[in-house]
Design an enzyme around this catalytic site. Sequence first.
Site, short mmCIF file in Angstrom:
data_model
loop_
_atom_site.label_atom_id
_atom_site.label_comp_id
_atom_site.label_asym_id
_atom_site.label_seq_id
_atom_site.Cartn_x
_atom_site.Cartn_y
_atom_site.Cartn_z
N ILE A 21 53.91 -60.25 -3.86
CA ILE A 21 52.56 -60.46 -4.39
C ILE A 21 52.31 -59.73 -5.70
CG2 ILE A 21 51.57 -60.92 -2.12
CD1 ILE A 21 50.48 -58.02 -2.19
N LYS A 22 53.37 -59.20 -6.32
CA LYS A 22 53.18 -58.46 -7.55
C LYS A 22 52.94 -59.39 -8.74
CE LYS A 22 53.62 -54.28 -5.88
NZ LYS A 22 53.90 -54.51 -4.47
N ASN A 23 52.58 -58.80 -9.89
CA ASN A 23 52.28 -59.59 -11.09
C ASN A 23 53.46 -60.49 -11.47
OD1 ASN A 23 49.91 -58.18 -11.10
ND2 ASN A 23 50.34 -57.00 -12.95
#
Length: 377
Positions: A187-189
């Site tokens: 779910i990171k950038n």
Amino acid sequence: MNGVSRPDVRRNASPYLYGDEGAAVVRVLESGQYGHTDVTEEFERQVAHFLGVPDAVAVASGTAALHAALLAAGAGPGTEVVVPSMTFCATVQAILATGAAPRFADIDPATLCVDQDLVMEAVRESTVAVVPVLFGGRPIDLTAIQPQLAERGVAVVEDAAHAFGSRAGARRVGTSGALTCFSFGPIKNLTCGQGGMVTPRTPKEADLLRRLRLLGVTDSAHHRANSTSYRVEGFGLRYQLSGLNAAIGLAQLAHFTTTENTRRLLWRTYANALSGLEGVTLVDVDVEHAVPHLCQVRVSHRDRVFAELRANDIGVGVHYPPNHLQDAFVPWRRPLPGTEQAGREILSLPFHPHLTATDIEVVVSALARALKSATGP
């Protein structure tokens, strides 16, 4: 009736793919080379170019990045590492994995991040590293105290798990002269499915990090395949990033301008929708420079508000319960009034690129109702 009809507001966070990641993975599968490959090395080169740094070392996760970077900085038994309590427990576990002890620091309540004064207050004779957490993607400027820290032999190891793509001034996070650690979790950038990266300060440090991630082995895969022996020159771990994961990261990186613009737009949309809503304080991420990873508010009666929103299918979360209050970290507990107050009030709103402006209106309307219910008779 409880619940909402918009599925994206039910998720606090969500992976976002552009559609060409699958083809990139298939190419690696068809190559027959699934481990650390030239695709991994190309990902390192592309990330280094994107950040504007000489080198970047890919590893298996953000936690692995922190662990390896702390080892490179000299953390070990008998030493301390200054770290905010307001972070995911992985930051603290990486410190403990080196044998060092965490020295918890308090936070600025407006940003949920440490600042220069709070860092210097926590540094002691046994401190070998400071780990500022770039919370929610907010860049932190410790350049004014880095000379003081360097004089005392204290390294800066940035936990930039939330902050890939954020800028400190005109330059990307990762260029400050610190050992900067990124996470490329789901779910990171930017996601690799799972992965991490460290930006080393020197070529010597880059070599050390590459040995650490490959069990202390110094020889290349080509050399090992064509030799009856190989060299192990020190301690190491199996922390390589696979070509399969790197392929996802390369595909994501090609679209990063869209990612950062989308995340900034969503955060600003929230800020506009929340303005004037009584009883809510929006946590500042410095959106002009940050690529936001979270959208957080502070509210009274947080637990009641949380329960009401969850009952109505709004995917709120709490990032994070303070670590110094966790049972596992009792030996290093100390009073941190700013962190403890924030821990009672913070609430993370759904925040991911699948959201629309209409979704955000739904979330904010539900929040207004929950606040009224929580504070009513």
